[in-house]
Design a protein around this motif. Sequence first.
Motif, PDB file in Angstrom:
ATOM      1  N   ASN A  32      53.151  41.985  56.437  1.00  0.00           N
ATOM      2  CA  ASN A  32      53.697  43.094  55.656  1.00  0.00           C
ATOM      3  C   ASN A  32      52.862  44.353  55.879  1.00  0.00           C
ATOM      4  O   ASN A  32      51.834  44.321  56.570  1.00  0.00           O
ATOM      5  N   ALA A  33      53.279  45.451  55.283  1.00  0.00           N
ATOM      6  CA  ALA A  33      52.629  46.744  55.537  1.00  0.00           C
ATOM      7  C   ALA A  33      51.165  46.738  55.123  1.00  0.00           C
ATOM      8  O   ALA A  33      50.308  47.287  55.823  1.00  0.00           O
ATOM      9  N   GLU A  34      50.864  46.118  53.995  1.00  0.00           N
ATOM     10  CA  GLU A  34      49.485  46.108  53.511  1.00  0.00           C
ATOM     11  C   GLU A  34      48.603  45.245  54.417  1.00  0.00           C
ATOM     12  O   GLU A  34      47.455  45.594  54.710  1.00  0.00           O
ATOM     13  N   GLN A  35      49.135  44.130  54.860  1.00  0.00           N
ATOM     14  CA  GLN A  35      48.380  43.272  55.779  1.00  0.00           C
ATOM     15  C   GLN A  35      48.119  43.980  57.105  1.00  0.00           C
ATOM     16  O   GLN A  35      47.029  43.895  57.663  1.00  0.00           O
ATOM     17  N   LYS A  36      49.128  44.693  57.589  1.00  0.00           N
ATOM     18  CA  LYS A  36      48.948  45.450  58.831  1.00  0.00           C
ATOM     19  C   LYS A  36      47.867  46.511  58.665  1.00  0.00           C
ATOM     20  O   LYS A  36      47.063  46.741  59.569  1.00  0.00           O
ATOM     21  N   ARG A  37      47.861  47.153  57.512  1.00  0.00           N
ATOM     22  CA  ARG A  37      46.845  48.180  57.253  1.00  0.00           C
ATOM     23  C   ARG A  37      45.451  47.564  57.243  1.00  0.00           C
ATOM     24  O   ARG A  37      44.508  48.149  57.771  1.00  0.00           O
ATOM     25  N   LEU A  38      45.307  46.377  56.673  1.00  0.00           N
ATOM     26  CA  LEU A  38      44.006  45.722  56.622  1.00  0.00           C
ATOM     27  C   LEU A  38      43.559  45.277  58.013  1.00  0.00           C
ATOM     28  O   LEU A  38      42.384  45.404  58.371  1.00  0.00           O
ATOM     29  N   VAL A  39      44.489  44.775  58.801  1.00  0.00           N
ATOM     30  CA  VAL A  39      44.175  44.386  60.179  1.00  0.00           C
ATOM     31  C   VAL A  39      43.703  45.602  60.964  1.00  0.00           C
ATOM     32  O   VAL A  39      42.691  45.550  61.679  1.00  0.00           O
ATOM     33  N   GLU A  40      44.420  46.703  60.826  1.00  0.00           N
ATOM     34  CA  GLU A  40      44.048  47.936  61.518  1.00  0.00           C
ATOM     35  C   GLU A  40      42.665  48.401  61.081  1.00  0.00           C
ATOM     36  O   GLU A  40      41.850  48.836  61.906  1.00  0.00           O
TER      37      GLU A  40
END
Length: 494
Positions: free
Chosen positions: A129-137
């Motif tokens: 999801n968007a929040e997970q992608k942000r954390l990965v980035e």
Amino acid sequence: MKKSDTNPFFKSYNTPYDTIPFDKIKIEHYMPAIEEGLKVARENIKAIKDNKTAPDFDNTILTLQTSGELLDEVTTVYFNLYGAESNDEFKALAQKISPMLAEFRNQIMTDSELFKRVERIYKNQEGLNAEQKRLVEYYYKQFIRNGANLSQEDKKKLEKIDKELSTLSPKFSQNVLKSTNAFELHITDEKEIDGLPEGSKEAAAFAAKKKGKDGGWLFTLQIPSVLPIFKYAKNRKLREKINRAYGARAFKDEFDNREILLRIAQLRQERAELLGYKTHAQYVLEERMAETPETVEGFLERVYSVAFPAAKKEVEEIKKLAKETDNIVDFQTWDSAYYSEKLKKIKYNYDEEELRPYFKVENVIDGLFQVAEKLYGITFKELNGIPVYHHEVKVFEVDDKDGSHLGLLYMDLFPRETKRNGAWMTNFKTQGFSHGEIRRPHVGIVANLTPSTDKKPSLLELSEVQTVFHEFGHALHGLLSDCTYQTLASPNVY
């Protein structure tokens, strides 16, 4: 006796709202807890690397996020108290703790195996999801920006730089506080403080009384003591003395910070170049809204082109008034605030001191809460029986408009010799996933406002009111945070 029976960090707090048991934490508890926190964190990092399954969000990113929960808790308490309530013995621990933390962070950020797992997830974010992608980035960039792609030789150089830097910032802060506390000016002739508001005189008399002086007025380099002298003292020599003392804190004295500042600048530049940046500014701004030093410089130039002519005109007006009023021909920095106040009185019939009776600190705090309630529907209730690190600290429960619990707000508003200068918002517990659940935040506002005396309550000047509202904005950011992951919560975002 087991360590868990004696060290509050090793067991459940068993406090209301799981608040930090400040009343039970002793200086001897920090090092064992940090050492244990580092041990556990290293074991968790090793488990990530040893995991034979393909890297994914849960077994790498989330596990990395939660790998140092004990360590984070202990260091959060320590460094909060370092700035707000600490003596020399407490501060000395930073010279042990900071290098240990720097070394640990370097080991993580330069770990090639760990980075490969993060990089693999970064390149394949399907299903996140968007929040997970942000954390990965976030983690991917942190590894890149902190040496993951450096050679082994350069990684060692980076670790050495970071360990040294980690000790210099606490030293700098400690020197400023010690230098600030070292200055006291005891005045016994009231003529020397002519022009000062009665509130300022009462505060200075109360300070003298608390220090055991036989009458008179005691002035320090704390902002509530300094500002009234700059603004209202007719005694030009007094204004000069305080101005020079305030400007010379940790400068050419036993707490001299010049070499520390120079070394910090040198190390930051070396670090930036090692990581492929031209300057430290370029490194820092890469993640900020401005993105580049050129953008910042362009913005400053635009502001300068508009503001400087107006400022120059104002300064000329102030100089003219100083000449006409007191025949001041060698206008100095310690004259600026004094004649500026006089000019405001002449032009606008404005005297900031006349506002103080309206800004009793309790009324200001009540005003803060009313504004927040009108804007967001949230409510504040003072709590008793919550452990605090100083008796002046107050704690408030914050509820949402539906009555659900949002978090806790600590308020520590007045100066003392164990607190650094300035005002800031801080996190005692950041909102987000921790210990297997989403937790609500505990945030704080720390400041150095005009304190009460034995004759008057705390009456703030307008700039102090503005400071409280400013920091309250940051506190609201923390309290209203609604994220899954702590790294992305509260003021952790830019």
